[in-house]
Design a protein around this motif. Structure first.
Motif, short mmCIF file in Angstrom:
data_model
loop_
_atom_site.label_atom_id
_atom_site.label_comp_id
_atom_site.label_asym_id
_atom_site.label_seq_id
_atom_site.Cartn_x
_atom_site.Cartn_y
_atom_site.Cartn_z
N GLU A 47 -2.15 66.90 35.72
CA GLU A 47 -0.61 67.13 36.15
C GLU A 47 -0.15 68.33 35.06
O GLU A 47 0.02 68.53 34.33
CB GLU A 47 0.10 65.88 35.69
CG GLU A 47 1.81 66.62 35.95
CD GLU A 47 2.16 65.14 35.47
OE1 GLU A 47 3.89 65.50 35.44
OE2 GLU A 47 2.05 63.74 35.21
N ARG A 95 2.77 70.04 33.30
CA ARG A 95 3.93 68.88 33.30
C ARG A 95 4.98 70.63 32.25
O ARG A 95 4.65 71.28 31.36
CB ARG A 95 3.95 67.81 32.51
CG ARG A 95 5.08 67.55 32.44
CD ARG A 95 5.49 66.09 31.07
NE ARG A 95 4.52 65.18 32.38
CZ ARG A 95 4.00 64.26 31.70
NH1 ARG A 95 3.92 63.27 30.54
NH2 ARG A 95 3.47 63.35 32.94
N SER A 108 10.14 69.10 35.25
CA SER A 108 9.02 69.59 36.27
C SER A 108 7.75 69.52 35.96
O SER A 108 7.05 69.79 34.99
CB SER A 108 9.57 70.95 37.06
OG SER A 108 9.13 71.95 35.68
N SER A 109 6.77 69.37 37.22
CA SER A 109 5.83 69.01 37.33
C SER A 109 4.43 69.19 38.47
O SER A 109 5.63 69.46 40.07
CB SER A 109 4.92 67.66 36.86
OG SER A 109 5.61 66.40 37.38
N ARG A 110 3.96 69.46 38.26
CA ARG A 110 2.91 69.87 39.97
C ARG A 110 1.26 69.43 39.36
O ARG A 110 1.43 69.70 38.53
CB ARG A 110 2.41 71.39 40.42
CG ARG A 110 2.17 72.14 39.29
CD ARG A 110 2.23 73.79 39.63
NE ARG A 110 4.04 74.22 40.20
CZ ARG A 110 4.51 75.00 40.71
NH1 ARG A 110 3.95 76.22 40.73
NH2 ARG A 110 5.45 75.33 40.78
N VAL A 150 -2.38 70.56 39.76
CA VAL A 150 -3.75 71.40 39.80
C VAL A 150 -4.89 71.31 39.47
O VAL A 150 -5.10 69.49 38.73
CB VAL A 150 -3.07 72.73 38.38
CG1 VAL A 150 -1.63 72.97 38.16
CG2 VAL A 150 -3.19 71.00 37.33
N VAL A 194 -3.34 75.39 42.29
CA VAL A 194 -1.59 74.19 42.82
C VAL A 194 -2.56 73.40 43.84
O VAL A 194 -3.13 73.90 45.12
CB VAL A 194 -0.31 74.97 43.26
CG1 VAL A 194 0.60 74.00 44.04
CG2 VAL A 194 -0.21 75.77 42.01
N ALA A 252 -0.64 70.23 44.36
CA ALA A 252 0.48 69.43 44.84
C ALA A 252 1.95 70.34 44.00
O ALA A 252 2.05 69.47 43.15
CB ALA A 252 0.65 67.47 44.78
N PRO A 253 2.65 70.85 44.95
CA PRO A 253 3.89 70.99 44.32
C PRO A 253 5.01 70.99 44.26
O PRO A 253 5.96 70.93 44.58
CB PRO A 253 3.58 72.58 45.32
CG PRO A 253 3.69 72.11 46.36
CD PRO A 253 2.36 71.38 46.55
N PHE A 254 4.72 69.10 43.98
CA PHE A 254 5.71 68.60 43.58
C PHE A 254 6.08 68.16 42.25
O PHE A 254 5.43 68.28 41.42
CB PHE A 254 5.64 67.23 44.29
CG PHE A 254 4.61 66.79 44.20
CD1 PHE A 254 4.42 65.40 43.03
CD2 PHE A 254 3.32 66.57 44.65
CE1 PHE A 254 3.25 64.29 42.66
CE2 PHE A 254 1.97 65.89 44.92
CZ PHE A 254 2.28 64.95 43.27
#
Length: 84
Positions: free
Chosen positions: A49, A51, A59-61, A63, A80, A82-84
């Motif tokens: 992640e 972060r 905010s995080s995604r 990678v 990336v 998952a872009p959440f």
């Protein structure tokens, strides 16, 4: 990683790569690379992640690090996942 500008705007910024419960501090990041603040080694294909915390807002995604992180390397390319 905070910044101060003459117009009075400032931000408290922190960045981390979180992998399997471990946390690695970032010196800076953009959309495809980040710079590790401290040395570490990670295997190719490692997922984690990314972060970023700006003024307490997280905010995080998710990678992936295709080439891993070798000893002595601090600039890391990532994708990336998952872009959440």
């Amino acid at each position: 990683m905070g910044r101060y500008h003459e117009d009075g705007y400032s931000a408290d910024v922190e960045g981390f790569l979180v992998v399997r419960g471990g946390s690695y501090r970032l010196a800076k990041s953009n959309g495809c690379t980040f710079v590790l603040a401290d040395p570490c080694e990670l295997a190719p294909g490692t997922s984690g992640e990314l972060r970023v915390i700006v003024d307490g807002r997280v905010s995080s995604r998710m990678v992936e690090i295709p080439t891993g992180v070798a000893a002595g390397k601090n600039v890391v390319q990532y994708k990336v996942a998952a872009p959440f």
